[in-house]
Design an enzyme around this catalytic site. Structure first.
Site: not given
Length: 177
Positions: A39-40
């Site tokens: 997840n960024l």
């Protein structure tokens, strides 16, 4: 299986509230927002804020968000779901967004992290604050570039009075230039 979400991460200085849909399996297992390694969320905010958050212990990442006046919560308090995909959410029970917003005197805006969260813009849009639908930081949203995500997220942060590190800074990771 019925699942319960995580508590809001806010304080009286929160200027921007970022709303996800509902924590994924990794986040629920670890009891941490955005715990999936791909997840960024954390890398993107680390870049935008110019703070080395990604490798910090979770409590220190939360402190960095608090120091930047950013809060985090989800639009759903509970739901039924197998796996982590938003499309698998069933029988969702909404969080009390109106009640939370009423307790945040410095709040200047609300940002929805992705389309599933943005479905609740019908609620957040009535709260008297600017509301943004931001590109999801989920690994399932690989179709949009990091640069596109960065620009959209930067605009929301800046609109709420949160300083953002310029993209041209020498310290910016090459993938975000």
């Amino acid at each position: 299986m019925s699942l319960a979400g995580l508590p809001p991460l806010v304080d009286s200085g929160t200027q921007l509230l970022i709303l996800g849909s509902f924590p994924g399996v990794a986040s629920l297992t670890r009891q941490q927002y955005y715990a999936h390694p791909r997840n960024l969320f954390w890398p993107l905010l680390a870049d935008l804020l110019g703070r080395p958050m990604v490798d910090l212990p979770y409590a220190q990442r939360l402190q960095a968000l608090q120091d930047a006046h950013i809060g985090v919560w989800d639009v759903y308090a509970s739901c039924r779901r197998e796996g982590s995909l938003d499309s698998a959410i069933r029988e969702a029970v909404p969080n009390d967004l109106r009640g939370l917003v009423a307790r945040l005197p410095a709040l200047a805006g609300i940002a929805h992290n992705g389309a599933a969260s943005a479905r609740e813009m019908r609620v957040t849009g009535t709260l008297g604050l600017p509301v943004w639908r931001l590109p999801s930081t989920s690994p399932a949203n690989a179709g949009q570039s990091r640069a596109h995500k960065r620009a959209a997220w930067a605009a929301a942060l800046q609109a709420c009075g949160i300083a953002v590190r310029p993209l041209a800074d020498a310290g910016a990771p090459p993938a975000l230039r």
